[in-house]
Scaffold this active site. Structure first.
Site, PDB file in Angstrom:
ATOM      1  N   HIS A 107       0.610  -0.883   0.190  1.00  0.00           N
ATOM      2  CA  HIS A 107      -0.359  -0.236   0.379  1.00  0.00           C
ATOM      3  C   HIS A 107       0.954   1.573   0.287  1.00  0.00           C
ATOM      4  O   HIS A 107       2.268   1.233   0.253  1.00  0.00           O
ATOM      5  CB  HIS A 107      -1.056  -0.296   1.423  1.00  0.00           C
ATOM      6  CG  HIS A 107      -0.934  -0.131   2.611  1.00  0.00           C
ATOM      7  ND1 HIS A 107       0.105   1.216   3.378  1.00  0.00           N
ATOM      8  CD2 HIS A 107       0.325  -0.272   3.908  1.00  0.00           C
ATOM      9  CE1 HIS A 107       0.044   0.897   4.422  1.00  0.00           C
ATOM     10  NE2 HIS A 107       0.184  -0.078   4.523  1.00  0.00           N
ATOM     11  N   CYS A 118       3.431  -4.328   6.557  1.00  0.00           N
ATOM     12  CA  CYS A 118       2.902  -3.957   5.102  1.00  0.00           C
ATOM     13  C   CYS A 118       3.868  -3.623   4.607  1.00  0.00           C
ATOM     14  O   CYS A 118       5.385  -3.835   4.925  1.00  0.00           O
ATOM     15  CB  CYS A 118       2.127  -2.866   5.340  1.00  0.00           C
ATOM     16  SG  CYS A 118       0.255  -3.773   5.949  1.00  0.00           S
TER      17      CYS A 118
END
Length: 143
Positions: A107, A118
């Protein structure tokens, strides 16, 4: 006259192609042919791929900090959310999220700060990953 004709032909072809200059050299990534996305944790780079060929990248990334390391392995994209907010981390924005390992996703995020697992991408790269990856696509993460 021949010189003039040759000049005319070359003028119609992009100069780099006529001279063999500037032709793209195929980039390589450390992942297998099945991977649609490749992440190299040690190089802090990611790629989009198709049948072993790089279609985009490498792009810089940051990933999991100590205690929240992004695990290596082969995963599949499970879902996507263009405007995701983290329920685990105080509604932190995670634009252009592409989830591939539980709560771990590619992301948009800081390229200076490590994450809670992430994979942070610049906005343009996050948009490209979001637009090109689909549920079921293989993501390979290597060290």
């Amino acid at each position: 006259m021949r010189v003039r004709r040759l000049t005319t032909v070359i003028a119609c072809v992009p100069l780099g192609l006529a001279l063999g200059v500037g032709t793209a050299v195929a980039a390589t990534a450390p992942c297998g042919n099945a991977a649609k996305a490749c992440l190299d944790l040690s190089a802090n780079q990611a790629w989009l791929m198709d049948n072993g060929a790089v279609t985009y990248g490498p792009v810089p990334v940051t990933h999991g900090k100590a205690g929240y390391e992004t695990p290596p392995g082969t995963f599949k994209v499970t879902w996507k959310d263009i405007d995701h907010k983290s329920s685990e981390f105080g509604n932190a924005p995670m634009p252009y999220s592409v989830f591939f390992n539980g709560g771990i996703a590619f992301h948009q995020g800081s390229l200076k700060q490590k994450s809670h697992g992430c994979v942070h991408l610049a906005k343009s790269a996050a948009q490209k990953f979001y637009g090109n990856l689909r549920p079921g696509d293989v993501v390979q993460v290597v060290r």
